[in-house]
Design a protein around this motif. Sequence first.
Motif, PDB file in Angstrom:
ATOM      1  N   ARG A  27      30.076   0.887 -45.431  1.00 40.53           N
ATOM      2  CA  ARG A  27      29.421  -0.332 -45.852  1.00 40.53           C
ATOM      3  C   ARG A  27      28.496  -0.854 -44.810  1.00 40.53           C
ATOM      4  N   ARG A  28      28.893  -0.822 -43.650  1.00 34.07           N
ATOM      5  CA  ARG A  28      28.116  -1.362 -42.297  1.00 34.07           C
ATOM      6  C   ARG A  28      26.706  -0.498 -42.457  1.00 34.07           C
ATOM      7  N   SER A  78      25.624   1.252 -44.669  1.00 39.82           N
ATOM      8  CA  SER A  78      24.564   0.914 -45.733  1.00 39.82           C
ATOM      9  C   SER A  78      23.719  -0.396 -45.690  1.00 39.82           C
ATOM     10  N   LEU A  79      24.499  -1.430 -45.135  1.00 35.43           N
ATOM     11  CA  LEU A  79      23.900  -2.677 -45.117  1.00 35.43           C
ATOM     12  C   LEU A  79      22.800  -2.586 -43.797  1.00 35.43           C
ATOM     13  N   SER A  80      22.810  -1.569 -42.956  1.00 34.11           N
ATOM     14  CA  SER A  80      21.984  -1.507 -41.898  1.00 34.11           C
ATOM     15  C   SER A  80      20.689  -0.674 -42.407  1.00 34.11           C
ATOM     16  N   ARG A 130      19.852  -5.723 -47.990  1.00 40.53           N
ATOM     17  CA  ARG A 130      21.461  -6.383 -48.074  1.00 40.53           C
ATOM     18  C   ARG A 130      21.488  -6.873 -49.465  1.00 40.53           C
ATOM     19  N   GLU A 131      20.317  -7.273 -50.228  1.00 39.73           N
ATOM     20  CA  GLU A 131      20.574  -7.640 -51.694  1.00 39.73           C
ATOM     21  C   GLU A 131      20.651  -6.538 -52.642  1.00 39.73           C
ATOM     22  N   ALA A 183      25.187  -5.563 -50.863  1.00 41.08           N
ATOM     23  CA  ALA A 183      26.224  -6.409 -50.438  1.00 41.08           C
ATOM     24  C   ALA A 183      27.108  -6.561 -51.594  1.00 41.08           C
TER      25      ALA A 183
END
Length: 211
Positions: free
Chosen positions: A81-82, A84-86, A90-91, A94
């Motif tokens: 998850r981290r 992917s967000l990096s 984010r939209e 998340a």
Amino acid sequence: MQPLPLRDIHLPEPVSWWPPAIGWWIVLAATLLLTAAAIWLVRRRRRVTVAKLALRELNALQTDSTLGMTEKLRRLSALLRRASLSAHPREEVAGLTGEAWLEWLDGPLKTPRFSQGAGRALLDAPYRPVGEADMDSLVALCRDWLKALPETVVSSRKKPTPTRELVQKPTARSDSAPAMLNVPPCTPALLGTDSNRSRRFMHKLRSVLKS
């Protein structure tokens, strides 16, 4: 005997170093190309990317024998998850959960290895036990997925610490301080002691004259 009419020996002029021969130009070009390639390779190896950091954490998680399967799965899911967000907006990431999250993880690999393969352990772990073989397959899948991430370079700039923010706050108050001093010139806040005495004296004088 008459001497032979011989002329003096004339040595040829020394060979000039400029322009150099074609071979020297080739050597110079090859040296510049090799130097540029070496610098590019060194910078590329030293560059810190999201995938490199995530792979280091994945290797440490795989070799950590103090963690149980449930905790490893929890940390593995958080790592994905981290990462992917990096590496993605984010939209886009998340709000994904459940089957939608697994299907999104299938995207970089172009195969349903998360939604229909070893990656389902991230979703089914609370309902069925996970063995060593399943964990090894899941770790290998996550490693392939991390390697397929976009090459996102981690910024070296750090966010301001709370200490710096506290240092900046007095500056903001000092900027607004002059506005607090914009009071009318007749108010006592801007009058000195002598001015107050003069006003009281004039007030008494006017009272005497009126009486």
